[in-house]
Motif scaffolding. Sequence first.
Motif, mmCIF file in Angstrom:
data_model
loop_
_atom_site.group_PDB
_atom_site.id
_atom_site.type_symbol
_atom_site.label_atom_id
_atom_site.label_comp_id
_atom_site.label_asym_id
_atom_site.label_seq_id
_atom_site.Cartn_x
_atom_site.Cartn_y
_atom_site.Cartn_z
ATOM 1 N N MET A 85 9.987 1.307 31.541
ATOM 2 C CA MET A 85 9.371 1.770 32.708
ATOM 3 C C MET A 85 9.485 3.762 32.473
ATOM 4 O O MET A 85 8.307 4.255 33.263
ATOM 5 N N GLU A 86 10.604 3.893 31.436
ATOM 6 C CA GLU A 86 10.365 5.593 31.511
ATOM 7 C C GLU A 86 9.264 5.972 30.587
ATOM 8 O O GLU A 86 8.217 6.762 31.534
ATOM 9 N N ARG A 100 13.406 -2.207 38.031
ATOM 10 C CA ARG A 100 12.593 -1.417 39.263
ATOM 11 C C ARG A 100 13.278 -0.565 40.609
ATOM 12 O O ARG A 100 12.458 0.308 40.911
ATOM 13 N N ALA A 155 10.856 8.649 38.187
ATOM 14 C CA ALA A 155 9.608 9.411 38.541
ATOM 15 C C ALA A 155 9.629 11.159 38.864
ATOM 16 O O ALA A 155 9.497 11.866 38.685
ATOM 17 N N GLU A 180 13.381 3.261 39.159
ATOM 18 C CA GLU A 180 11.570 4.052 39.191
ATOM 19 C C GLU A 180 11.350 5.001 39.704
ATOM 20 O O GLU A 180 10.615 6.146 39.389
ATOM 21 N N ALA A 226 1.152 10.697 33.987
ATOM 22 C CA ALA A 226 2.052 11.495 34.725
ATOM 23 C C ALA A 226 2.017 12.517 34.295
ATOM 24 O O ALA A 226 1.257 13.532 34.558
ATOM 25 N N THR A 263 5.824 5.662 33.108
ATOM 26 C CA THR A 263 6.086 6.341 34.567
ATOM 27 C C THR A 263 5.827 7.043 33.649
ATOM 28 O O THR A 263 5.159 8.518 34.820
#
Lengths: 64, 400
Positions: free
Chosen positions: B357-358, B115, B122, B118, B365, B361
Motif C-alpha cells: 500500500m505504501e 486499506r 496518502a 490508505e 504520487a 501510493t
Amino acid sequence: MKIKADRDVCIGAGNCVLAAENVFDQDDDAIVVVLVESPDDEDAESARNAVGSCPSGALSIEET
Amino acid sequence: MASPVTPAQAPVLPLHMRRARFDPPAEMARIREQPGLAGVTTPLGRAAWLVTRYEDAREVLGDATRFSSAGLPVIPVPGTTPEEQRSGNLLMLDPPGHTRLRRLLTGEFTVKRIRRLEPRIAEIVADHLDAMEQAGPPADLVPDFALPVPSLVICELLGVPYADRADFHRRAAQQLDLTRPMEERGKVALESRAYMGELIDRAVAAPGEDMLGMLVREHGDDLTRTELVGIASLLLIAGHETTASMLAIGTLALLRHPEQAALLRDDPQVAAPAVEELMRYLSVVHSGVPRVATADTEVAGQAIGAGDVVVVSLPAADRDRALVEDPDRLDVGRAASHHVAFGHGVHHCLGAPLARMEMATAFPALLRRFPTLAPAMPFEDVEFRSASVVYGLRSLPVTW
C-alpha cells in the motif's frame, strides 16, 4: 474447478485477496475465507493466480 | 613477538551480496544454470549452501520442517543470552511457537485493515512532497521522502514516538550494516531492545489505541516482556528500513527506465503490478535468507547434511526464467506477483499488505508531483548500499 483452503496452514499473508478479491477474503485474524468455492470462468484465472501466489501452501485447486 | 590479535573485523561481503547496481552479480546467473547448489560463506562467516533457483527457493522456504529458522547463530551480546535475543523475533522461530506469535499479529495486517490506512498514508506522502516542493530542488530523496514516509507510518501504527526517529533510524541502519564489527552490531541491538523495553513499559502502564497498546491489552497475559520487546523491535525495523530502501532504489530504477516511469505515472491501474515488478526486479532483502537443515536431505539433487546452513538468495530466485520471461528486464505492466521478494512459506513478510500500500501510493504520487524528476548526479556516482541486510541507496540527490 473447486478451491480448497486449509485454514490451519494459512499464515494470513493476504496474497489471495489481492489476487482474487471476488473469491477470497480474510477473517479478523487474517485467515483465509473462501467466498466462492467454484469460481466461474471470469474469476477462474485470478483464482489460479491467487493459489499460485499463496506463500503457505494453504490453497489448492481440484479440477472438476 | 607475540602473534597479533585478530581484529574484530567484518567478513568479506558474500558473493550473493556483491550486486551490480540493480542486478545480482553476473556470477549468479552462471551458478543458477549449474546443477546442484554452490557453496558460499554467510555474512557471519559460516559455510553454507547457496540456493539461487526460483523453484528451489520456494522448496526450501516453504518447508519449515526440513529447514529450520531456529538455532541459527546470533551475534553474541554481553549481558544477554541467545534465547533472550531470539525471544519474540519471529524470523528466528519455527512453528508452532512461530505460529502462536504470528497469529497475534496477522489481524493487524489484513488487506481490509491496511486499506483503511490508505487516506492517512496518502496524506503522509503528500505532506512530504509538499515539503520537497516548498524547499525547491535539489532534494535528497532518501532523508526527504523514502525514509520518513514509511517511518512515520510504522510509528503511528505501532505507537512509537516519531520524535525518536533520529535514534532508531541510526540504530536500525547500524544493526543491518554488515561492515560494522559484530560486537558493535550486537551492542546496538541491545540498545534497540532497551529503548523498546521502555515503550513496552509505558504501554503496560497506559495502553493506547496503537499496536503496542493492543498487544499489551489483548495478549499481555500470554506474552512475556521479552517477547513483547522482540516482536515490537522487529516490527519497527522491518516496518521502515525495507520500504524505505524500496522507495529510494525503486525510484532510481524508474528514473533509469523513463518509459516505465511514464506508464506508472499516467495509469492508476499500473500501480499494483508495478509494485510487484519493482519488488521482483530489486529484491532488496538480499543478505541471503538462512535456514538450518533439520535432517539429512536433498535440494536440486545436492545432498545436504543435518545441521548444514542453507542460504536462499531472493534476488537470484527472482531473476530466474522459471518465474518470468526475460527476467532482467523491468516491465511494470507484467504480472509478476509470484515473486519471492517478500519471502515464501511461514515467514512470508507479515507487513506485505502495508508495504504494498505504501509503495502503490508513494511511487505514483512522487512521479505525478514532479513529472520532470531526475537524478541530480551521474548514475555512475550513485552510492549503493550493498553491505546491508537490506539493499538500498545511501542517498539519492534529485532535481525537477
